[in-house]
Structure formats: structure tokens, C-alpha cells
Design a protein around this motif. Structure first.
Motif, short mmCIF file in Angstrom:
data_model
loop_
_atom_site.label_atom_id
_atom_site.label_comp_id
_atom_site.label_asym_id
_atom_site.label_seq_id
_atom_site.Cartn_x
_atom_site.Cartn_y
_atom_site.Cartn_z
N ALA A 173 0.83 -0.97 -0.09
CA ALA A 173 -0.16 0.09 0.07
C ALA A 173 0.46 1.70 -0.05
CB ALA A 173 -1.04 0.85 0.87
N LYS A 174 2.30 1.25 0.88
CA LYS A 174 2.86 2.19 1.00
C LYS A 174 3.16 2.63 -0.53
CE LYS A 174 5.90 2.32 4.44
NZ LYS A 174 6.42 1.53 5.49
N GLN A 175 3.83 1.76 -1.71
CA GLN A 175 4.07 1.76 -2.58
C GLN A 175 3.28 2.80 -3.62
OE1 GLN A 175 6.11 -2.12 -3.54
NE2 GLN A 175 7.58 -2.11 -1.89
N GLN A 176 2.13 2.14 -3.03
CA GLN A 176 1.11 2.55 -3.81
C GLN A 176 1.24 3.75 -4.01
OE1 GLN A 176 -2.79 -0.19 -3.42
NE2 GLN A 176 -1.92 -1.53 -4.77
N ILE A 177 0.64 4.28 -2.79
CA ILE A 177 0.44 5.30 -2.28
C ILE A 177 1.56 6.52 -2.74
CG2 ILE A 177 1.20 7.20 -0.33
CD1 ILE A 177 -1.20 4.98 1.07
N ALA A 178 3.31 5.66 -2.95
CA ALA A 178 4.22 6.64 -3.51
C ALA A 178 4.62 7.23 -4.66
CB ALA A 178 5.40 5.99 -2.78
N GLN A 179 3.56 5.95 -5.06
CA GLN A 179 3.68 6.06 -6.64
C GLN A 179 2.94 7.62 -7.36
OE1 GLN A 179 2.82 2.73 -8.41
NE2 GLN A 179 4.95 1.39 -8.22
N LEU A 180 1.74 7.40 -6.42
CA LEU A 180 -0.04 8.44 -6.30
C LEU A 180 0.25 9.81 -6.45
CD1 LEU A 180 -2.71 8.76 -6.69
CD2 LEU A 180 -2.75 8.94 -4.22
N ASP A 181 1.84 9.74 -4.99
CA ASP A 181 2.32 11.13 -4.90
C ASP A 181 3.35 11.62 -6.04
OD1 ASP A 181 2.97 13.10 -2.72
OD2 ASP A 181 4.10 11.71 -2.07
N ALA A 182 4.04 11.40 -6.57
CA ALA A 182 4.75 10.93 -7.52
C ALA A 182 4.16 11.72 -8.66
CB ALA A 182 5.46 10.18 -8.28
N ARG A 183 2.84 10.76 -9.18
CA ARG A 183 1.59 11.94 -10.13
C ARG A 183 1.31 12.88 -9.89
NH1 ARG A 183 -3.31 10.89 -11.46
NH2 ARG A 183 -3.61 9.53 -10.12
#
Length: 304
Positions: A173-183
């Protein structure tokens, strides 16, 4: 002797019963956003129960008798804290400390306070007291990452057999959030420093994280109507900051926003939904929440 030996062998030949699987932890969450984070950590090992109904205001809610019973039976309550859902405070206090997790109190959480001037301007009886904590910390994705780890730790204490699964789910879930944050960072970067008008002062964490100027809230709380002096000040701020967009909010009438922006070049954007009260997504709820905010702000500010 031969009979006893035969009986003993027959016992060993019987198939062993499979161990009884432990029941999943009974977890309760205050809002749909909190529940979505907990569910990401639980994965397929359980299902979190959310107290707040879709479309309900987290600041003003009353537990039904069945929900009050569920609260007392829950092994863990995960909530933002009394700053966001004060109606849950009394029930939460009846639970032992190990049975409740207030996310705003989690070490490592980034917190911001309401300003002194805003608090004074809000008037008597309003909930934005000087220096009080802004409870909308869920709109900063770095906080969500911190909370996922804390949730995984609490669930592991309840269900040690699945601790590794909880940790893996939290990491995913943290990795998904990191990808979202970058976008979203890339999407909003060209809009850095721009002001917007909002109905409430609920977006400070989001604008600070993504480099936007602080919002100009019409109402400095969740219940008060703006005074004539407040409306006049907003109109002057709109002119001074060359504000181009104002945003209604889900579940709130936009009449006061219309009155403030009438006669100005300000465009009304699509309603913002800081609690995700109208979001339908069951999976990817948190991603949809932040994406919707960013995309609606971007759409209005980028329009020519």
C-alpha cells in the motif's frame, strides 16, 4: 497386549483434524478513508467495519445503538481522533488503550495547526480554537504511509500468525501511495503558489504538500456562516491574489460561495470531497480520494 497395540496403531492411522483457523480481528474505523487504509493492511484476512455512512459529515454524526454495541465488541478501533470525529470520543474512552488507535497521535505524523487570526475571526463557539490541530491530516500522503505501518503493528499484536502478511500488505500500500504521490506532484507542480477559494478550511495539508498557496476558505470551520466582514475580506483577497477558481464542497450548498464570487472573474470548479464521502470505489479508495482532489483543482486552474 496385541489388542492394545492394534488400537494404538489405529489411532495413529486416523487423519489428523486440521487446526481451527483463528477468527480475523474485529476492527472498527471511524470514516471511510480510515477504513480504506485498514482494509489495505487486512487484505483478504478480514473486513473492517466503518461507522460513518456514505455521504455523512464526519464532524456531526450520532452512533446508532447497533454501532455502539459493535464499538464495545471491537478488538481495535482505528480513528483519526477526537479532533475530526468528536462524537466518537466518549465511546473510544471506554476502550482499553490497546483497543484503540488514534492516528493523529501516531509518532511521525505531520501535523499543522489553525492560525491565530483565523481562529479569532471565526467567532465565539467555533471549533477552530487558536493553535488547535487541523484534523484533515489524511490529505498528506506521507501521513498515510506512517499510519499504514502503525495499523500493521496493531493488527499483528492481535493476530501474530498473520503478522508477515500485514507487514507485506502495508508495504504494498505504501508503494502505491508513493507512485500516486509522484504522479500528483508532477500534475500540480506547474500550479505552485496559486490560490484557490474553498468552502471550508480543510485543505491545508494537501496544499502544503503539493506546493499550492494556502486556500482562502469562505467559512473558517465546518458549521459557521461567514460574516459580512469575512465576505468583504475574501473579495479583497480574490483581487489581490488574482484568484481564478473557487470550489464548492460535497454535501454542502454552494449558495454562500456563489455570493462571494458573484461579479468576479472567478470560475467555480467541480465540488471537492476531502473525506471521500461521495466516492464509490471500494478498492483504491485513498488513491481515488487524492486523485480526485488534484485533478479537479488542476482542471480548473489549467483552463484557459
Amino acid at each position: 497386549m496385541r489388542l492394545a497395540l492394534t488400537f494404538a496403531i489405529s489411532l495413529f492411522a486416523l487423519p489428523l483434524a486440521a487446526p481451527v483457523a483463528a477468527d480475523p480481528p474485529q476492527v472498527l474505523a471511524d470514516t471511510r478513508v480510515t477504513g480504506a487504509l485498514v482494509q489495505q493492511v487486512l487484505g483478504d484476512l478480514g473486513e473492517v467495519e466503518v461507522l460513518l455512512d456514505k455521504g455523512s459529515d464526519p464532524h456531526d454524526f450520532q452512533l446508532r445503538p447497533s454501532q455502539a454495541r459493535a464499538l464495545q465488541q471491537a478488538e481495535l478501533l482505528v480513528w483519526i481522533g477526537p479532533e475530526l470525529t468528536p462524537w466518537l470520543s466518549r465511546g473510544a474512552e471506554t476502550l482499553a488503550p490497546e483497543r484503540r488507535l488514534a492516528l493523529l497521535a501516531t509518532p511521525g505524523t505531520t501535523l499543522r495547526s489553525y492560525g491565530e487570526s483565523d481562529a479569532h475571526e471565526a467567532g465565539d463557539g467555533h471549533d477552530h480554537a487558536p493553535g488547535s490541530i487541523d484534523p484533515h491530516a489524511l490529505l498528506d500522503p506521507t501521513n498515510a504511509a506512517v499510519w499504514l505501518d502503525e495499523i500493521a503493528g496493531r493488527l499483528s499484536a492481535l493476530d501474530p500468525a498473520h503478522a508477515s502478511a500485514f507487514a507485506e500488505n502495508a508495504e504494498a500500500a505504501k508503494q502505491q501511495i508513493a507512485q500516486l504521490d509522484a504522479r500528483l506532484t508532477a500534475l500540480l507542480a506547474p500550479l505552485a503558489g496559486q490560490h484557490i477559494v474553498t468552502l471550508h478550511d480543510a485543505y491545508g495539508y494537501f496544499t502544503a504538500h503539493y506546493g499550492l498557496a494556502e486556500t482562502i476558505p469562505v467559512s473558517l470551520g465546518d458549521a459557521s456562516a461567514p460574516s459580512a466582514a469575512r465576505i468583504d475580506k475574501i473579495r479583497r483577497q480574490i483581487t489581490a491574489h488574482q484568484v481564478r477558481c473557487a470550489f464548492p464542497e460535497a454535501n454542502h450548498p454552494s449558495a454562500v460561495l456563489d455570493a462571494v464570487t458573484s461579479g468576479s472573474p472567478v470560475t467555480l470548479g467541480e465540488p471537492l470531497d476531502p473525506e471521500g464521502s461521495q466516492i464509490d470505489a471500494e478498492s483504491g479508495f485513498y488513491t481515488e480520494l487524492l486523485s480526485q482532489l488534484a485533478e479537479r483543482i488542476h482542471a480548473c486552474l489549467s483552463a484557459r
